[in-house]
Write a protein that holds these residues in place. Structure first.
Motif, PDB file in Angstrom:
ATOM      1  N   MET A 159      25.462   4.315  41.888  1.00  0.00           N
ATOM      2  CA  MET A 159      24.260   4.124  41.087  1.00  0.00           C
ATOM      3  C   MET A 159      23.840   2.636  41.151  1.00  0.00           C
ATOM      4  SD  MET A 159      23.897   4.788  37.010  1.00  0.00           S
ATOM      5  CE  MET A 159      24.799   3.356  36.443  1.00  0.00           C
ATOM      6  N   TYR A 160      22.540   2.433  41.328  1.00  0.00           N
ATOM      7  CA  TYR A 160      22.058   1.055  41.375  1.00  0.00           C
ATOM      8  C   TYR A 160      22.036   0.443  39.974  1.00  0.00           C
ATOM      9  CZ  TYR A 160      20.736   1.267  46.255  1.00  0.00           C
ATOM     10  OH  TYR A 160      20.775   1.367  47.603  1.00  0.00           O
ATOM     11  N   ILE A 161      22.576  -0.735  39.885  1.00  0.00           N
ATOM     12  CA  ILE A 161      22.548  -1.490  38.625  1.00  0.00           C
ATOM     13  C   ILE A 161      21.449  -2.544  38.722  1.00  0.00           C
ATOM     14  CG2 ILE A 161      23.824  -3.039  37.097  1.00  0.00           C
ATOM     15  CD1 ILE A 161      24.966  -0.235  37.075  1.00  0.00           C
ATOM     16  N   CYS A 162      21.433  -3.248  39.838  1.00  0.00           N
ATOM     17  CA  CYS A 162      20.412  -4.286  40.064  1.00  0.00           C
ATOM     18  C   CYS A 162      19.474  -3.804  41.173  1.00  0.00           C
ATOM     19  CB  CYS A 162      21.084  -5.600  40.452  1.00  0.00           C
ATOM     20  SG  CYS A 162      19.907  -6.921  40.797  1.00  0.00           S
ATOM     21  N   ILE A 163      18.303  -3.405  40.747  1.00  0.00           N
ATOM     22  CA  ILE A 163      17.314  -2.886  41.699  1.00  0.00           C
ATOM     23  C   ILE A 163      16.795  -4.011  42.590  1.00  0.00           C
ATOM     24  CG2 ILE A 163      15.081  -1.703  41.923  1.00  0.00           C
ATOM     25  CD1 ILE A 163      17.238   0.055  40.660  1.00  0.00           C
ATOM     26  N   CYS A 164      16.551  -5.164  42.001  1.00  0.00           N
ATOM     27  CA  CYS A 164      15.989  -6.290  42.758  1.00  0.00           C
ATOM     28  C   CYS A 164      16.842  -6.636  43.979  1.00  0.00           C
ATOM     29  CB  CYS A 164      15.861  -7.520  41.881  1.00  0.00           C
ATOM     30  SG  CYS A 164      14.685  -7.348  40.540  1.00  0.00           S
ATOM     31  N   LYS A 165      18.149  -6.620  43.801  1.00  0.00           N
ATOM     32  CA  LYS A 165      19.058  -7.017  44.874  1.00  0.00           C
ATOM     33  C   LYS A 165      19.763  -5.825  45.521  1.00  0.00           C
ATOM     34  CE  LYS A 165      18.717 -11.531  44.774  1.00  0.00           C
ATOM     35  NZ  LYS A 165      18.506 -12.375  45.949  1.00  0.00           N
ATOM     36  N   GLY A 166      19.476  -4.638  45.033  1.00  0.00           N
ATOM     37  CA  GLY A 166      20.096  -3.443  45.594  1.00  0.00           C
ATOM     38  C   GLY A 166      21.603  -3.417  45.424  1.00  0.00           C
ATOM     39  N   ILE A 167      22.056  -3.764  44.213  1.00  0.00           N
ATOM     40  CA  ILE A 167      23.496  -3.829  43.958  1.00  0.00           C
ATOM     41  C   ILE A 167      23.934  -2.625  43.132  1.00  0.00           C
ATOM     42  CG2 ILE A 167      25.335  -5.190  42.893  1.00  0.00           C
ATOM     43  CD1 ILE A 167      23.459  -7.634  43.400  1.00  0.00           C
ATOM     44  N   MET A 173      21.258 -10.306  38.772  1.00  0.00           N
ATOM     45  CA  MET A 173      20.641 -11.038  37.652  1.00  0.00           C
ATOM     46  C   MET A 173      19.923 -12.305  38.100  1.00  0.00           C
ATOM     47  SD  MET A 173      23.855 -10.708  35.035  1.00  0.00           S
ATOM     48  CE  MET A 173      25.014 -11.256  36.270  1.00  0.00           C
ATOM     49  N   THR A 174      19.623 -12.431  39.371  1.00  0.00           N
ATOM     50  CA  THR A 174      18.986 -13.669  39.828  1.00  0.00           C
ATOM     51  C   THR A 174      17.476 -13.534  40.011  1.00  0.00           C
ATOM     52  OG1 THR A 174      19.498 -13.107  42.117  1.00  0.00           O
ATOM     53  CG2 THR A 174      21.052 -14.550  40.990  1.00  0.00           C
ATOM     54  N   GLN A 175      16.959 -12.340  39.723  1.00  0.00           N
ATOM     55  CA  GLN A 175      15.497 -12.213  39.828  1.00  0.00           C
ATOM     56  C   GLN A 175      14.906 -11.849  38.463  1.00  0.00           C
ATOM     57  OE1 GLN A 175      14.049 -10.147  43.267  1.00  0.00           O
ATOM     58  NE2 GLN A 175      15.166 -11.461  44.652  1.00  0.00           N
ATOM     59  N   CYS A 176      14.631 -10.581  38.211  1.00  0.00           N
ATOM     60  CA  CYS A 176      13.964 -10.248  36.944  1.00  0.00           C
ATOM     61  C   CYS A 176      14.905 -10.327  35.731  1.00  0.00           C
ATOM     62  CB  CYS A 176      13.335  -8.858  37.025  1.00  0.00           C
ATOM     63  SG  CYS A 176      14.523  -7.511  36.929  1.00  0.00           S
ATOM     64  N   GLY A 177      16.210 -10.154  35.974  1.00  0.00           N
ATOM     65  CA  GLY A 177      17.178 -10.254  34.892  1.00  0.00           C
ATOM     66  C   GLY A 177      17.357  -8.990  34.068  1.00  0.00           C
ATOM     67  N   LYS A 178      16.631  -7.925  34.399  1.00  0.00           N
ATOM     68  CA  LYS A 178      16.718  -6.698  33.597  1.00  0.00           C
ATOM     69  C   LYS A 178      18.075  -6.009  33.706  1.00  0.00           C
ATOM     70  CE  LYS A 178      11.832  -5.549  33.426  1.00  0.00           C
ATOM     71  NZ  LYS A 178      10.753  -4.774  34.029  1.00  0.00           N
TER      72      LYS A 178
END
Ligand code: FES
Length: 56
Positions: free
Chosen positions: A1-9, A35-40
């Protein structure tokens, strides 16, 4: 499951990082870039890191 969408983590990547020595939220951020882009993803990442630390 993706936790960080921005970085695909994914949750697996975060667990793996913690098991490989990333013992804090900061380490996970530095290692994976979460957590290095939108931070959501911060709250969910924090929870996952704490859960994983308590399991090991
Ligand atoms: Fe992680 Fe945007 S979802 S920084």
């Amino acid at each position: 499951m993706y936790i960080c969408i921005c970085k695909g983590i994914t949750d697996s990547q975060i667990r793996e990082a913690v098991c490989s020595g990333a013992s804090s939220l900061r380490s996970v951020r530095q290692q994976l870039g979460a957590m290095t882009q939108c931070g959501k993803c911060a709250a969910q990442t924090r929870q996952l890191v704490n859960e994983t630390i308590s399991e090991i």
